[in-house]
Scaffold this active site. Structure first.
Site, PDB file in Angstrom:
ATOM      1  CG  HIS A 186      21.479  33.083  29.310  1.00 52.24           C
ATOM      2  ND1 HIS A 186      21.845  31.771  29.125  1.00 52.24           N
ATOM      3  CD2 HIS A 186      22.620  33.795  29.158  1.00 52.24           C
ATOM      4  CE1 HIS A 186      23.142  31.701  28.869  1.00 52.24           C
ATOM      5  NE2 HIS A 186      23.637  32.909  28.891  1.00 52.24           N
ATOM      6  CG  ASP A 234      27.526  15.075  56.825  1.00 54.34           C
ATOM      7  OD1 ASP A 234      27.461  16.190  56.236  1.00 54.34           O
ATOM      8  OD2 ASP A 234      26.714  14.164  56.612  1.00 54.34           O
ATOM      9  CD1 TRP A 294      23.275  39.823  34.548  1.00 56.63           C
ATOM     10  CD2 TRP A 294      23.474  39.045  36.630  1.00 56.63           C
ATOM     11  NE1 TRP A 294      24.536  40.121  34.995  1.00 56.63           N
ATOM     12  CE2 TRP A 294      24.692  39.668  36.259  1.00 56.63           C
ATOM     13  CE3 TRP A 294      23.365  38.490  37.903  1.00 56.63           C
ATOM     14  CZ2 TRP A 294      25.785  39.734  37.126  1.00 56.63           C
ATOM     15  CZ3 TRP A 294      24.458  38.556  38.763  1.00 56.63           C
ATOM     16  CH2 TRP A 294      25.654  39.184  38.364  1.00 56.63           C
ATOM     17  CB  SER A 346      19.792  28.613  49.366  1.00 57.11           C
ATOM     18  OG  SER A 346      20.635  27.567  48.964  1.00 57.11           O
ATOM     19  CB  SER A 347      24.037  31.580  48.902  1.00 56.69           C
ATOM     20  OG  SER A 347      23.632  31.184  47.621  1.00 56.69           O
ATOM     21  CG  HIS A 362      34.207  42.646  41.331  1.00 61.77           C
ATOM     22  ND1 HIS A 362      34.251  42.704  39.953  1.00 61.77           N
ATOM     23  CD2 HIS A 362      35.290  41.959  41.738  1.00 61.77           C
ATOM     24  CE1 HIS A 362      35.363  42.103  39.556  1.00 61.77           C
ATOM     25  NE2 HIS A 362      36.007  41.645  40.615  1.00 61.77           N
ATOM     26  CD  GLU A 411      27.497  35.587  42.638  1.00 60.24           C
ATOM     27  OE1 GLU A 411      27.588  35.567  43.875  1.00 60.24           O
ATOM     28  OE2 GLU A 411      27.088  34.623  41.962  1.00 60.24           O
ATOM     29  CE1 TYR A 471      37.104  39.824  42.165  1.00 62.40           C
ATOM     30  CE2 TYR A 471      38.275  38.072  41.035  1.00 62.40           C
ATOM     31  CZ  TYR A 471      38.021  39.416  41.224  1.00 62.40           C
ATOM     32  OH  TYR A 471      38.680  40.336  40.469  1.00 62.40           O
ATOM     33  CB  SER A 498      44.685  24.421  42.424  1.00 61.76           C
ATOM     34  OG  SER A 498      44.539  25.732  41.943  1.00 61.76           O
ATOM     35  CG  HIS A 527      35.713  46.953  37.690  1.00 60.47           C
ATOM     36  ND1 HIS A 527      36.651  46.202  38.331  1.00 60.47           N
ATOM     37  CD2 HIS A 527      34.709  46.102  37.408  1.00 60.47           C
ATOM     38  CE1 HIS A 527      36.221  44.953  38.446  1.00 60.47           C
ATOM     39  NE2 HIS A 527      35.036  44.870  37.901  1.00 60.47           N
ATOM     40  CG  HIS A 528      31.001  45.888  37.578  1.00 60.01           C
ATOM     41  ND1 HIS A 528      30.961  44.789  36.748  1.00 60.01           N
ATOM     42  CD2 HIS A 528      31.734  45.506  38.660  1.00 60.01           C
ATOM     43  CE1 HIS A 528      31.630  43.790  37.318  1.00 60.01           C
ATOM     44  NE2 HIS A 528      32.115  44.206  38.464  1.00 60.01           N
ATOM     45  CB  THR A 557      43.776  37.249  38.771  1.00 62.48           C
ATOM     46  OG1 THR A 557      43.150  38.107  39.728  1.00 62.48           O
ATOM     47  CG2 THR A 557      42.732  36.314  38.202  1.00 62.48           C
ATOM     48  CE  LYS A 607      44.055  32.290  42.616  1.00 63.91           C
ATOM     49  NZ  LYS A 607      44.210  31.265  43.651  1.00 63.91           N
ATOM     50  NE  ARG A 610      25.819  42.931  28.557  1.00 64.21           N
ATOM     51  CZ  ARG A 610      26.343  42.521  29.714  1.00 64.21           C
ATOM     52  NH1 ARG A 610      27.166  43.319  30.363  1.00 64.21           N
ATOM     53  NH2 ARG A 610      26.085  41.344  30.213  1.00 64.21           N
TER      54      ARG A 610
END
Lengths: 619, 192, 331
Positions: free
Chosen positions: A82, A111, A155, A185-186, A269, A271, A273, A284, A318-319, A344, A347, A466
């Site tokens: 998931h 293009d 994950w 790919s990314s 982290h 990621e 963002y 926006s 912080h993780h 953050t 905005k 969890r």
């Protein structure tokens, strides 16, 4: 206006407007960013549904204490898949479908900079996603039951649980190989879009005139190309540990499993963002259109996005507040995390100020954009409680943080993406989605998500960790879990409504015309869907809101219906797809312990690249 | 490969820009590998240890070889840019050749290490060293293949001064790979 | 804080033993837990205030400025520097009010304790907890006894993968990492039974890796420690328990479990005083005959992945009954 030869795109003379090969072949060999965008959309949306079904199984299992709908082993695969599916196969590629379709239109290009590389990115994504999900079905090929070999390490795949000693089966192999394929790919798309946005803008489109969605795309791509190499290294180390007997994460050899956490979160982290900035960009763009007012503080919104990109590199631990890095490290990362809350949060005020004083039309797209703001506020605030290590030690690894991530990723990213879908679907297909069905979709989803995820704050604070396949009735969270499950199924219902809307719109949707919303930016100046060459004449841009009349300028004249002269459009190519196939074949070699497959995969990859390099391809 | 003059917003060739972005990304890749080497330095539980194994004189020669190959690359680009394909071919081939010599040196060096008891699996020095230098070696290999491809194209008469940008980009890659080696040589061999 | 608790308790169904919400972080019972709860309350109310204000602004904007026929075109404001500075500084200021007590609490809860603290070493295993009281020289599993009001220092590590040691009512969690030792220190402030759970995904039975904590009076703790240090009980001759000891001694059990004077396996929990524990299988089941029987017969069926696999050949029901009789003498 501008003759094609001076445009930022295709310039070769004496060729006619072509549409490339037609039919299935047309889709398989396409290098057209619009088609690739649609391919991304349908593929990513399918994976989104798969990830959603996995979530429903999770919630069904947790609806009651001591549940036994699925076994522990299956459950662990479900939550792993998931998470992995939603992050890498749904959210990122759904954003990519808009990068592909919309960014060239917003900057006035024909293009992207490298159309075949673009196609390559898509095929690698599709093959990587199939590789990963094949694990659900191929258990018997590994002498295990079906539903036995899907990735099951979470994950985030923490070492040293992922070492061969503790995860002997092929599950983690599928995961680490699949992710490496997807990373390519990314990365390829990252290079492509950076160059496209920096180099292919229409005349007059200065960076501070670029729509916020395109700006956020640019920041996101920089994050991709810098963060993905770090997780690649982490995965390579894990691969070497599992296949070649190294000890990168084995404490008995003097190493530490904490290295994995550092490498993973240095990627992880940025990621998050990568996951949220595109949705913020969409919001926006959507808000001003429906408030009929320019974005309040465009400059600040852009700069805060860039700042978040940089600052996002300084918060990763912080993780890891429960890892025991020491009070000084914990304090530093706590401070940097609180700091990043400022750009953050700012905005949000800019968005509210955009609505304030406006003339707000409540289209479905606007509902989702507002829903984003409302839900992101909650997710952001729970994030602030996580920023304080002592309180985080009671919250991390519990359902409280599951609530946080789903408020920002579902209430945030997914709501933002739906805003984008309702906003840009008419441009992409020429048909409007039904507003009635859209409102039903929105409200069911909004209520559903709050019913599903809000109780999780409390469930976590009451002590349910969890990633547990069941829980004791003693905890006192049974009713809350049941409530959460009901919410999940409400979400599923809302998605069903959306699917009906999507499919119906193809035949029953009202025709959109060039500009159903009164948009300010370039994509609304051309037909829906756009012709293959996008702009009959590349416009010259003089301001940030070219299609609006403002106190400073008149609206631009839209490009003429027909191009004044022939426009060359590149044909398709098989080679990006061929090269893409090399990667999963290469990955099959370690997975099946078959060396010769590696040579075949490398050969296919090389052949694809060489044929691609020497193919005559006029961009 | 087709080349054509196109107007770009920043005035830089798109392929060159893409390549710089790629190099930025590769910097993160090698930084992660080198950082891991440094983090695990001195933490091996068993030997052999770096000071027992690393042969600085030998590796200095390979380093010099790689530096010289970068010089060859500069000369190759200059030749192609001025349309002198005779020397273009010579310098392109020389660059690739020196790259192969470097790789040969790596093979000799690693074989020696294995005989002395250092493999991927032996200890932390083994795994971090071999994965780092192996990744670099893989990059050199790709570079050699790329240069030889250009050389063959030149032999076929299909590489001309019109393709100078392509050669320039291959040169960028080659110099990058060289710079990474300098860093590895310094961090792993010289600073022990 | 009290208001919130009351609301919670009133609004939710209560169930189970250990009092309502035995793993609640909102019912602190130690100085460590209390310190973090105070901080959380502080941050929570700031967050609640921000939530109310910002969401209200959003809702007001949506209502007040929704499209109405005949409304003039909106004024195209592009920004307002002063306002933007204000709404950047205001959140930053609030964060300072959060950061200062945060850093103070980080250092206050960094796991330091006076030299006379009760020291326990916790070793996480897949999927049970080993407890070693180093100063007292005793080893037990899955149920942690602690004295009330005395400083306790817990050293946490792992024998295999990363776990996380967490007793919510007594404080936050720290990971159990192989090759590293993390520390938690606290003073429990009331007697009672608490539960905890592993909080880092550690494989198949991560969800089953639970623990109990019994905070005793000083004398109660002393008595418990004495009992744990005493020799393993010898069963009466000729009884079922004596039979059980024989069966135990010839079964694979001895390869993993330790019973002082009888067997010395280290792979599974120490069983010398198993009958003194209220639960078995790391807090999963009550310690009674029927649960013991199911557990011994087929542990992996109850705890997926457990390496206490079914014996080959399987123990007969009579054997199991005998073993249970023996185990129940090991108080």
């Amino acid at each position: 206006m501008n003759p094609p030869a001076a445009s930022a795109a295709f310039a070769a003379p004496a060729a006619h407007v072509t549409h490339g090969p037609v039919g299935i072949r047309g889709w398989l060999t396409t290098t057209d960013h619009k088609r690739i965008g649609l391919l991304y959309f349908w593929t990513a949306f399918s994976f989104f549904l798969i990830g959603g079904v996995e979530a429903l199984f999770i919630r069904a299992q947790l609806a009651q204490p001591n549940g036994h709908l699925v076994t522990a082993e299956t459950y662990n695969q479900l939550f792993t898949m998931h998470g992995t599916t939603m992050v890498f196969l749904a959210l990122m590629p759904l954003s990519a479908s808009f990068f592909n379709y919309i960014v060239p239109l917003q900057i006035g290009a024909r293009d992207v900079a490298f159309p075949r590389l673009n196609a390559f990115s898509y095929w690698v994504f599709l093959l990587g996603g199939l590789f990963l999900n094949a694990s659900w079905l191929v258990g018997p090929l590994f002498h295990a039951g079906r539903l036995n070999v899907a990735p099951d390490g979470g994950w985030f795949g923490y070492a040293n649980l992922t070492e061969r000693q503790f995860s002997p089966g092929p599950n983690i192999d599928f995961w680490l190989l699949g992710l490496q394929i997807l990373g390519i790919s990314s990365l390829a798309a990252g290079f492509n879009f950076i160059v496209t946005i920096l180099n292919l803008r229409a005349p007059g489109m200065r960076m501070m005139r670029v729509p916020v969605f395109t700006w956020m795309t640019l920041v996101t791509q920089f994050l991709v190309i810098t963060a993905f190499p770090v997780i690649t290294v982490g995965l390579v180390f894990l691969m070497f540990d599992r296949f070649f007997g190294t000890h990168f994460y084995v404490s008995q050899a003097g190493a530490t499993p904490i290295l994995w956490q550092h490498l993973f979160w240095l990627f992880g982290h940025p990621e998050v963002y990568i996951l949220i900035l595109p949705a913020m960009g969409i919001v926006s763009d959507v808000l001003p259109t429906f408030a009929r007012k320019p974005l309040f503080g465009y400059t600040v919104v852009v700069y805060s996005g860039v700042l978040i990109g940089f600052m996002g590199w300084g918060v990763w631990s912080h993780h890891m507040f429960s890892v025991g890095l020491g009070p000084i490290a914990d304090s530093v990362f706590s401070a940097t995390t609180m700091l990043i809350a400022v750009p953050t949060g700012v905005k949000i005020f800019n968005w509210i100020a955009t609505l304030w004083g406006g003339d707000i039309r409540g289209t479905t797209a606007l509902h989702f954009a507002v829903g984003f703001i409302a839900m992101f506020i909650i997710g952001g605030l729970s994030g602030v409680t996580h920023a304080s290590p002592p309180t985080d030690l009671q919250q991390t690894d519990t359902y409280y943080v599951v609530a946080h991530i789903h408020y920002v990723l579902f209430g945030g990213t997914i709501m933002g993406l739906f805003a984008g879908i309702y906003y840009w679907w008419p441009k992409m297909t020429g048909r409007l989605l039904s507003e009635t069905l859209g409102k039903w979709h929105f409200w069911l989803q909004f209520v559903g998500m709050n019913v599903a995820f809000f109780p999780m704050h409390l469930i976590g604070l009451l002590g349910m960790p969890r990633r547990v396949y069941t829980y004791s009735p003693e905890l006192g969270v049974s009713d809350l879990n049941l409530l959460s499950t009901i919410g999940a199924f409400l979400i599923a219902l809302s998605i069903l409504v959306f699917v009906v809307n999507l499919l119906r719109s193809r035949t029953h949707g009202q025709r959109a015309g060039n500009d159903p919303w009164g948009g300010a930016t370039l994509e609304w100046s051309i037909p829906s869907p756009p012709p293959v060459y996008n702009f009959s004449v590349i416009p010259t841009v003089a301001n940030r809101l070219p299609r609006w009349k403002t106190e400073h300028h008149e609206p631009m004249r839209d490009p003429p219906a027909a191009p004044p002269g022939p426009i060359h459009v590149p044909g398709g190519s098989w080679w990006p797809m061929l090269a893409a196939f090399g990667l999963p074949i290469l990955a099959l070699a370690p997975l099946t312990h078959t060396l010769w497959l590696a040579f075949v995969g490398a050969a296919v990859l090389l052949a694809g690249i060489y044929l691609w390099a020497f193919e005559p391809f006029e961009v | 490969m087709t080349t054509h003059a196109t107007h770009t917003s920043l005035g830089l060739d798109s392929r060159k820009m893409a390549f710089w972005a790629f190099i930025g990304s590769e910097c993160l890749l090698f930084t992660s590998l080198i950082s891991t080497y440094l983090v695990y330095k001195g933490k091996s539980v068993v030997g052999p240890y770096p000071h027992e194994i690393l042969n600085i004189p030998f590796t200095s020669v390979s380093t010099f070889d790689l530096l010289m190959s970068s010089l060859m690359m500069v000369l190759a680009l200059a030749a192609v840019q001025r349309g002198d394909m005779k020397w273009g071919k010579i310098w392109l081939f020389s660059t690739a050749l020196l790259g192969l010599v470097f790789l040969g040196g790596q093979v000799i060096e690693f074989t020696e290490f294995v005989h002395k008891g250092l493999t991927l699996q032996t200890n932390l020095f083994g795994c971090t060293f071999f994965v780092l230098t192996g990744t670099h070696g893989a990059h050199v290999t790709v570079g050699v293949l790329w240069l030889l491809t250009l050389w063959v194209r030149a032999l076929q008469g299909k590489l001309t001064s019109a393709h100078a940008t392509t050669v320039e980009i291959s040169g960028l890659y080659w110099h990058f790979v060289d710079v990474v080696w300098i860093v590895i040589f310094t961090v792993v061999y010289l600073i022990q | 804080m009290r208001l919130r608790l009351w609301f919670l308790t009133a609004a939710l169904a209560l169930s189970g033993c250990g009092g309502p919400f035995p793993q609640s972080t909102l019912h602190p019972r130690s100085d460590f837990a209390r310190a973090t709860d105070v901080l959380f309350t502080d941050i929570f109310w700031w967050a609640a205030a921000v939530f109310v204000v910002v969401e209200a602004l959003l809702v007001v904007a949506l209502i007040r400025f929704r499209h109405r026929e005949g409304r003039p075109a909106p004024k195209p404001t592009h920004g307002h520097t002063l306002m933007e500075i204000a709404w950047t500084l205001a959140p930053a200021a609030i964060l300072v009010f959060v950061a200062v007590p945060t850093v103070r609490t980080i250092f206050a809860t960094a796991g330091e304790a006076p030299a006379d603290a009760v020291k326990v070493e916790v070793i996480g295993h897949q999927w049970w907890w080993e407890f070693r009281y180093l100063d007292l020289g005793l080893t037990t599993a899955n149920e942690l006894h602690l004295p009330v009001g005395k400083p306790v220092r817990i050293a946490i590590t792992s024998a295999d993968v990363i776990h996380s040691f967490w007793i919510p009512r007594l404080g936050g969690k720290r990971d159990a990492i192989p090759g590293k030792t993390n520390y938690i220190a606290f003073r429990a402030d009331s007697t009672g039974d608490y539960s905890g759970q592993c909080a880092e995904f550690c494989g198949a039975s991560h969800g089953n890796m639970r623990l109990r904590v019994i905070v005793d009076s000083d004398s109660g703790f002393g008595a418990w420690a004495q009992a744990q240090l005493s020799a393993a009980a010898t069963p009466a001759k000729g009884g079922l328990a004596q039979q059980g000891k024989t069966v135990y001694g010839r079964s694979a059990c001895i390869g993993c479990h330790a019973i002082q004077g009888v067997s010395s396996g280290v792979i599974g929990p120490n069983l010398t005083h198993i009958a003194s524990r209220t639960t078995i299988a790391s807090g999963l089941f009550p310690n009674d005959s029927s649960h013991l029987a199911s557990w011994i017969a087929d542990a992996p069926a109850l705890k997926p992945g457990a390496i206490m696999t079914r014996m080959k050949p399987p123990l007969t029901d009579a054997d199991i009954a005998a073993i249970i009789a023996y185990l129940q003498t090991l108080k």
